[in-house]
Write an enzyme that holds these catalytic residues in place. Structure first.
Site, PDB file in Angstrom:
ATOM      1  N   ASP A  96     -21.314  -7.144  16.081  1.00 58.93           N
ATOM      2  CA  ASP A  96     -20.044  -6.485  16.408  1.00 58.93           C
ATOM      3  C   ASP A  96     -19.564  -7.015  17.755  1.00 58.93           C
ATOM      4  OD1 ASP A  96     -17.878  -4.818  16.335  1.00 58.93           O
ATOM      5  OD2 ASP A  96     -18.990  -2.960  16.646  1.00 58.93           O
ATOM      6  N   ASP A 102     -13.806  -8.841  13.697  1.00 61.96           N
ATOM      7  CA  ASP A 102     -14.746  -8.752  14.814  1.00 61.96           C
ATOM      8  C   ASP A 102     -16.142  -8.236  14.453  1.00 61.96           C
ATOM      9  OD1 ASP A 102     -13.829  -6.218  14.262  1.00 61.96           O
ATOM     10  OD2 ASP A 102     -13.741  -5.585  16.355  1.00 61.96           O
ATOM     11  N   GLU A 103     -16.448  -8.088  13.174  1.00 60.85           N
ATOM     12  CA  GLU A 103     -17.796  -7.641  12.828  1.00 60.85           C
ATOM     13  C   GLU A 103     -18.192  -8.139  11.440  1.00 60.85           C
ATOM     14  OE1 GLU A 103     -18.413  -3.419  12.096  1.00 60.85           O
ATOM     15  OE2 GLU A 103     -16.245  -3.123  11.963  1.00 60.85           O
TER      16      GLU A 103
END
Length: 365
Positions: free
Chosen positions: A12, A106-107
């Protein structure tokens, strides 16, 4: 727990949008920053850690954010830039495994039970990935490492920012028992409040409730809660996860009170939605109009067609019908159009199956 385990990493990025803006503009480093919104309009998409200290979070209004942090700096989001950075990060992931399931820009989850580096330690792989992201991209990331996606997701938030947490197989249940139930991924604010009212404050409290009790109070979700608090979550990392919906929306500079003025806005939204659908080479049957009123209440109106569409003109016609379906309750600050019931079912079926990744526990985490 079973003697067979996967090794799952959840990576993350730390305050991703805000961190990209601070990286690209050194003058913003160390300052409270909000991506999206403004002190008069809009909603915050992301906040830097400097802003989070004041209580600024994503999804709150720009007005509220400014009240919490008078020195807050607002910047417009640059999604093309975020996608560019995200591609670089995913390329790093694929150096270690092809079993990568992105959740957003983003993860992502990574299954490294069997990996391209032949490294038996998921903990060391996570450290190496985070180091490479920092050296090659310039941003920090946090990671959670454990036996399944659920525990790895929770663990990645444990030592943020720029940290990681490994929960070994024999530590899973004790780790979950100590957590506040609101920390459980998938337990939202409303469910957490309901659990509190029932005297369920921690994972330990949740574990004391029999399955029948949880099903009585939480319906079909009862079995899910019963299993996850015992570390049971068998969902595999899916590198070709099916898209369930595609949408686009706009927040207006001023509230709109007339449907006539909204039609032009719907056209630009329909054009953007068509662009996204055609880029993904998918179509859908169910079109939903999202209306956010000036008092922040939400309303959705949907219509299902007998055929699949991805053409802006058809989407616009349906959206207009939905707009005029009933009178507006108030002036409108945001409109959105999304399309569901997609035709990508067959694509998912033809994807090569993921081979089994359960192995004997002969490795360290």
């Amino acid at each position: 727990m079973s003697e067979h385990y996967r090794k799952i990493i959840h990576v993350d990025m730390d305050a991703f949008y805000a961190s990209v803006e601070q990286m690209d503009n050194p003058e913003l480093k160390g300052k409270p920053l909000a991506v999206g919104g403004s002190e008069v309009r809009g909603v915050v998409s992301a906040a830097s850690y400097e802003a989070r200290k004041y209580g600024v979070r994503s999804a709150i209004s720009g007005i509220q954010a400014k009240k919490l942090c008078p020195d807050l700096i607002f910047v417009r989001p640059r999604f093309d830039r975020y996608k560019e950075i995200s591609k670089k990060i995913r390329k790093i992931f694929h150096d270690y495994t092809d079993l990568v399931e992105p959740l957003s820009l983003d993860e992502a989850y990574l299954d490294v039970t069997e990996n391209k580096k032949g490294n038996p330690s998921a903990t060391l792989i996570a450290q190496e990935i985070r180091k490479r992201i920092f050296e090659e991209v310039g941003l920090t990331a946090s990671a959670g490492i454990s036996v399944n996606k659920f525990v790895a997701k929770i663990a990645s938030d444990y030592n943020k920012p720029n940290g990681q947490k490994t929960v070994n197989p024999d530590e899973v249940e004790a780790f979950l028992e100590k957590l506040d139930v609101k920390k459980f991924y998938g337990v939202g604010k409303v469910t957490a409040e309901k659990m509190y009212q029932l005297g369920i404050f921690t994972g330990y409290d949740l574990k004391q409730k029999p399955l029948e009790y949880l099903e009585k109070h939480f319906g079909n979700s009862g079995l899910h809660y019963y299993q996850i608090v015992r570390g049971i979550h068998n969902s595999a990392v899916k590198p070709n996860r099916k898209i369930k919906s595609v949408g686009a929306e706009r927040t207006f500079g001023e509230n709109l009170s007339s449907e006539i003025f909204m039609e032009d806005r719907l056209l630009s939204i329909a054009k953007e939605l068509e662009k996204r659908l055609q880029k993904s080479k998918i179509s859908g049957k169910t079109i939903t109009l999202k209306i956010k009123y000036s008092d922040f209440t939400l309303q959705t109106r949907s219509k299902t067609l007998p055929y699949f569409v991805n053409d802006k003109n058809i989407i616009l016609d349906v959206a207009k019908d939905l707009l005029y379906q009933e009178r507006l309750r108030n002036s409108v600050r945001l409109l959105g159009i999304s399309i569901h019931n997609l035709n990508n079912e067959e694509k998912t079926k033809t994807t090569l199956p993921q081979k089994s990744v359960s192995v004997q526990l002969k490795f360290e985490f």
